[in-house]
Scaffold this motif. Structure first.
Motif, short mmCIF file in Angstrom:
data_model
loop_
_atom_site.label_atom_id
_atom_site.label_comp_id
_atom_site.label_asym_id
_atom_site.label_seq_id
_atom_site.Cartn_x
_atom_site.Cartn_y
_atom_site.Cartn_z
N LEU A 288 0.86 -1.19 0.00
CA LEU A 288 0.00 0.00 0.00
C LEU A 288 0.89 1.24 0.00
CD1 LEU A 288 -2.55 -1.14 2.73
CD2 LEU A 288 -2.57 -1.59 0.25
N THR A 289 0.43 2.26 -0.71
CA THR A 289 1.24 3.48 -0.76
C THR A 289 0.35 4.71 -0.88
OG1 THR A 289 2.82 4.77 -2.07
CG2 THR A 289 1.56 3.11 -3.26
N VAL B 265 6.44 -3.19 -15.73
CA VAL B 265 5.00 -3.08 -15.47
C VAL B 265 4.27 -4.14 -16.30
CG1 VAL B 265 2.96 -1.63 -15.73
CG2 VAL B 265 5.11 -0.63 -14.92
N SER B 266 3.47 -4.97 -15.63
CA SER B 266 2.67 -5.97 -16.34
C SER B 266 1.28 -5.45 -16.66
CB SER B 266 2.55 -7.25 -15.49
OG SER B 266 3.71 -8.03 -15.59
N ASP B 267 0.72 -4.67 -15.76
CA ASP B 267 -0.64 -4.18 -15.99
C ASP B 267 -0.99 -3.11 -14.96
OD1 ASP B 267 -3.09 -4.01 -17.25
OD2 ASP B 267 -3.47 -6.17 -17.12
N ARG B 268 -2.06 -2.39 -15.23
CA ARG B 268 -2.62 -1.40 -14.30
C ARG B 268 -4.11 -1.63 -14.23
NH1 ARG B 268 0.26 4.26 -13.75
NH2 ARG B 268 -1.33 4.50 -12.16
N LYS B 269 -4.71 -1.46 -13.07
CA LYS B 269 -6.17 -1.54 -12.98
C LYS B 269 -6.60 -0.78 -11.74
CE LYS B 269 -10.06 -4.69 -12.49
NZ LYS B 269 -10.41 -6.04 -11.98
N GLY B 270 -7.51 0.18 -11.94
CA GLY B 270 -7.98 0.99 -10.83
C GLY B 270 -6.80 1.68 -10.16
N GLN B 271 -6.71 1.55 -8.87
CA GLN B 271 -5.64 2.21 -8.12
C GLN B 271 -4.44 1.30 -7.91
OE1 GLN B 271 -5.93 5.53 -7.74
NE2 GLN B 271 -7.70 4.96 -8.97
N SER B 272 -4.34 0.26 -8.73
CA SER B 272 -3.23 -0.69 -8.56
C SER B 272 -2.38 -0.82 -9.82
CB SER B 272 -3.78 -2.08 -8.21
OG SER B 272 -4.41 -2.07 -6.95
N VAL B 273 -1.10 -1.05 -9.63
CA VAL B 273 -0.18 -1.37 -10.72
C VAL B 273 0.49 -2.70 -10.38
CG1 VAL B 273 1.70 -0.54 -12.17
CG2 VAL B 273 0.22 1.10 -11.03
N TYR B 274 0.63 -3.56 -11.41
CA TYR B 274 1.21 -4.90 -11.23
C TYR B 274 2.59 -4.94 -11.87
CZ TYR B 274 -3.68 -6.00 -10.23
OH TYR B 274 -4.93 -6.02 -9.69
N LEU B 275 3.58 -5.38 -11.12
CA LEU B 275 4.96 -5.38 -11.61
C LEU B 275 5.62 -6.74 -11.43
CD1 LEU B 275 4.92 -2.39 -9.53
CD2 LEU B 275 6.26 -1.98 -11.58
N ARG B 276 6.65 -6.95 -12.22
CA ARG B 276 7.44 -8.19 -12.07
C ARG B 276 8.91 -7.85 -12.35
NH1 ARG B 276 5.86 -8.36 -17.35
NH2 ARG B 276 7.63 -8.65 -18.74
N ALA B 277 9.79 -8.66 -11.80
CA ALA B 277 11.22 -8.50 -12.10
C ALA B 277 11.52 -9.24 -13.41
CB ALA B 277 12.06 -9.06 -10.97
N TRP B 278 12.60 -8.84 -14.08
CA TRP B 278 12.90 -9.42 -15.41
C TRP B 278 13.14 -10.92 -15.34
CZ3 TRP B 278 17.31 -12.10 -16.41
CH2 TRP B 278 18.40 -11.89 -15.55
N GLY B 279 13.58 -11.43 -14.21
CA GLY B 279 13.88 -12.86 -14.12
C GLY B 279 12.72 -13.70 -13.64
N GLU B 280 11.55 -13.13 -13.55
CA GLU B 280 10.38 -13.87 -13.04
C GLU B 280 9.48 -14.33 -14.18
OE1 GLU B 280 9.89 -12.00 -8.60
OE2 GLU B 280 9.10 -10.84 -10.29
N SER C 22 4.96 -10.02 -9.37
CA SER C 22 5.41 -10.39 -8.02
C SER C 22 5.17 -9.24 -7.06
CB SER C 22 6.90 -10.74 -8.03
OG SER C 22 7.68 -9.63 -8.44
N LEU C 23 4.76 -8.11 -7.60
CA LEU C 23 4.48 -6.94 -6.77
C LEU C 23 3.23 -6.26 -7.29
CD1 LEU C 23 5.73 -5.18 -4.43
CD2 LEU C 23 6.66 -3.72 -6.23
N LYS C 24 2.32 -5.95 -6.37
CA LYS C 24 1.14 -5.15 -6.69
C LYS C 24 1.22 -3.93 -5.79
CE LYS C 24 -3.97 -5.45 -6.51
NZ LYS C 24 -5.10 -6.36 -6.18
N ILE C 25 1.21 -2.74 -6.39
CA ILE C 25 1.20 -1.55 -5.53
C ILE C 25 -0.16 -0.88 -5.66
CG2 ILE C 25 3.69 -1.18 -5.41
CD1 ILE C 25 3.49 0.82 -7.64
N THR C 26 -0.74 -0.56 -4.54
CA THR C 26 -2.12 -0.06 -4.50
C THR C 26 -2.17 1.23 -3.70
OG1 THR C 26 -3.03 -2.29 -4.69
CG2 THR C 26 -4.47 -0.60 -3.74
N GLU C 27 -2.81 2.23 -4.26
CA GLU C 27 -2.93 3.51 -3.57
C GLU C 27 -3.78 3.34 -2.32
OE1 GLU C 27 -4.08 6.79 -6.10
OE2 GLU C 27 -2.62 7.95 -4.93
N ALA C 28 -3.33 3.93 -1.22
CA ALA C 28 -4.05 3.82 0.05
C ALA C 28 -3.67 5.00 0.91
CB ALA C 28 -3.67 2.51 0.75
#
Lengths: 314, 314, 314, 314
Positions: free
Chosen positions: A18-19, A37-52, A57-63
């Motif tokens: 949460l951020t 960045v893999s995707d965005r939806k609503g107040q969240s962004v979905y990320l992954r590392a290049w080796g995954e 592996s990470l979802k950051i959500t506004e809070a």
């Protein structure tokens, strides 16, 4: 005869942070940590590392505040997912099924004794790699990213809890190995920290005591670099990019990881990690670290030159 | 629904090498590779790397020729050992129980389809560390050895087999993940190599085709260094110590390990390895490497600059 | 009593490469090697590595073929520049003064016996660093570039010549140390290569024999990485970016540099280098490498596992 | 027009350390640092690192207290030695000629303003390498030592002085480049430290203020490893061998060296160093580090996360 250890979980799949500053947190993880960045939806962004290999592996959500949203564990199989859901429900901490999220299928949610929301799932979407990023190396999901510190993969998540013992026992019931233990000796005999693993990593989850709930529910999330020789340059980059280090490059006593801590703009602590050895034996731990009321004394004797700032705070 | 993968084995415990020159082979592994001697008995010497927790990971035994003696797998628990023995017996390849060996308890022996003698056990003796070698780091079994290349741990064993498919299917039944596959395309459609893992390592066992039985039963045994930056110095050391390299430092296409090959005085090939990433997903593989009759053509296109000499020989 | 060695030159300042494909060559050096553009003028672009203090270390100029334009040496002082010009003029190979170029002041031009155009200058422009790239480290000219392989600085230039002996003696007269020598033994007794330094580097210039003028005047230009552990990743990047490697990562016998060769789109060979030790003694060399007509034989015996492909071509 | 810089000195040849515990100091440098013994005479032992070409770079001599015995500089030539002796005599700080010592020929001795005994010499004995230690690499003096941290070469010496400015000006007169300066700002405007080089190293000598003569005349002597990735393991080794670290692994702000400090049994401080970049330009410095009365404040702002403990003490 030893009890058979269940193998319900194959890996730490993702962590949701949460951020209060979504765009700044995003910029930090993309430009400095080097995530994609893999995707965005609503107040969240979905990320992954290049080796995954999976969607994120990470979802950051506004809070309103920083902290942990939830932890996502990937099951060992669909059958294991069903077993896990049934088992957790029986333990009385189940929250029920959700349909899933971007990047993975149906998931069973639950709360650990320390109150951290978690979920377990099996169906997962592979990372969609644009043609120009595909690698000539068949065993890597995409080309290495040459941006920021090029972190390779999610490593673990470390939590604050007001009952380390209860949390630790809960994870052990789910099949986690208890690799390292930090505690106050007799007469207090208090459990201050627990380091637990589902794979041969040193840990996928650690829990540290915050008896007075002074902190958020998240101690830190940790991404791994390829090589311990990259730790100094990565720490330098964090400062050059204008962010704060919370601990300079050093070596943990527990797990022997080379690491540093940084604070991302939303307030969450990020650990960058490399060089921790692998622990294969189911009966490896717990290695016990006895600490006293004065952690500085302790660490001089016990931890050689590396200081574990996390434990110092207890 | 996916089938549940059994978890009978926790790690590759040890490998027995046969050697016609016991003392020279011993000197090689102690002085150049940096292993520690745990014990001697009869025509065998038991060794372990400084970063290993159990009694030994290598047994070298005097014999008329070089080659593999046997492979030792540690079970996930005593109950898993019993399950494994029952399961393997039902497959018809069991050789029965032995009382054990120096360093581990009773073991169930069997032969894989390719004829390699193997055993599985649970009870294991921890490495006995003399007081002066004990480490201040609680999570390492002893001080790092500053001798030779200071190899940290056994990584994997690679076998020659005249039926890769049968061997691969056998390991999969025991719960190994099939991470990488090397094969000739249609119309021959022949399986040339299989890379299989029980943990998050790239592999604990690999099998390559030797249809005409030109070689011994052992392709190589592999020890891991801590860091890929140490590969060049370790290869240099092998030459300075008067031994032969069989392949100069390079990077494998399969599994992306940084490696070199050396020949120990008894004739067995040793791989030294570092930097291979971890693979957590049970459904990761197989990554497929198609080779043609002319492997040199193939490797120019497919393997970038790294050449896999092992596969080249097929 | 030893003769006093003149100190006219402080460093290899810059190298000019000719390229029939200016924009592609530029993209290679900026995106893959990680250089910064300092300026453009006419058919030339001026670049520098992030760790360099002066205006440029590479000038790429559009031309009909690839090859070396010129080499720029920075004097030790203005007085040394004057001494050098007078000295070179007396040797009969002076080409006279030019007013300078973007990034440096007046320069005295000359041709070495092998015909390579060179210049020596003192006044130099410091790199102009935009505010956002300025580093918190006062002793580095700018922030480390996180792009491509982040090469740190120009290391040396290696030339083809039809008279290695004449070239070598010329550089020695200018104060270069003759650190390494490659030659054919008696009865041929031919000098095939010379490795020469003005500083404690292994070499700033090397000359190899191309008796039949089969090649351009340039063997390669070489940039240094910070650390030998980065060599494998950098070579990988070159391939991932679609360029060709001319030699896989290995270690030179002469000078012990860890290296690989790549071909930039204009046709020039680039060496990437790290880990070569320093040589401080004025009377260190020459270390002599005797080669035979069959370099493969030689290199098996003499060079351990590292092969020096450059010398192989002779 | 710039003044021509004299080139009287080619390298820091050796440092003599005084120790009240000769055998313990010897054991530290041989077993932990990995130096080789070249010779013993009277109360002195002569040592060299495996990567060094001359007889010794360290002389340890039994004495009542720890500290610096003397510093040995090798001239650029015999003629330069004569020039240097004449020049230093004219400056009034000459102590006269000595016949030499084991490992080098006649030397001219002098004292810098800070009182440190030094000498300059030209004739030097090459390291005598026993047959079994000779290397297949012609450009290294002997095989790499696989003992302790395998330090490669002497790097620099750092002194305490009660007049930094006088010392700094003296070294500059001898041709040293003043690369970095540490000072208190106006109105105090006091020079606290000077970092000076004769080669492209960051420095061969540094001088820091000890106005009240609280310390010995030696701040530390520094040996270099091959690679910054070895810093953590080397620091670990020091502790495992039972010695004290005086500063944990970190990065200096001045010169950007990765380092740690250890205390040898005789009481002298040893720095271990790697990864400092090279500085070729004669007009590179001085890079100025302004410090205030409260060095902790300063270093937070100025030095990023690396702390220079030496300067902190002022």
């Amino acid at each position: 005869m030893s009890l058979k250890r269940p193998h319900l979980i194959s890996q730490l799949g993702h962590v949701e942070l949460l951020t209060p500053k979504l765009e700044e947190t995003l910029k930090f993880f993309v430009d400095s940590v080097g995530l994609e960045v893999s995707d965005r939806k609503g107040q969240s962004v979905y990320l992954r590392a290049w080796g995954e290999f999976h969607h994120h592996s990470l979802k950051i959500t506004e809070a309103k505040t920083d902290g942990l949203g939830h932890i996502g564990w990937r099951a060992e199989s669909n059958e294991d997912l069903m077993d896990a859901a049934q088992f957790i429900e029986a333990l009385g901490c189940g929250e029920g099924w959700i349909e899933g999220d971007i990047g993975h299928g149906k998931a069973y949610q639950f709360r650990s004794p320390g109150g951290h929301l978690q979920e377990i799932y099996w169906d997962v979407e592979k990372a969609q790699i644009p043609e120009e990023k595909k690698s000539r190396w068949k065993s890597r999901p995409q080309q290495k990213v040459e941006r920021g510190m090029s972190a390779r993969r999610l490593d673990h998540v470390t939590l604050w809890s007001n009952d380390v013992k209860a949390d630790r026992e809960f994870y052990q019931k789910l099949g986690f190995k208890h690799n390292e233990a930090i505690y106050l000796p007799e007469p207090l005999n208090k459990e201050l920290g627990a380091v637990l693993a589902v794979s041969s990593l040193s840990h996928e989850v650690a829990v540290f005591l915050d008896a007075e709930k002074r902190f958020s529910n998240l101690n830190h999330v940790c991404y791994a670099l390829e090589d311990r020789s990259q730790i100094f340059d990565a720490a330098d980059l964090i400062k050059e990019n204008g962010y704060k280090l919370d601990y300079h490059p050093a070596k943990h006593a527990a797990g022997e990881g080379y690491f540093f801590y940084a604070i991302e703009p939303g307030g969450n602590r990020l650990e960058i990690y490399a060089g921790s050895p692998l622990y294969f034996a189911p009966d490896y731990g717990p290695v016990c670290w006895e600490v006293t009321e004065n952690p500085n004394d302790v660490y001089t004797e016990e931890n050689i030159f590396a200081r574990d700032k996390v434990a110092n705070k207890n």
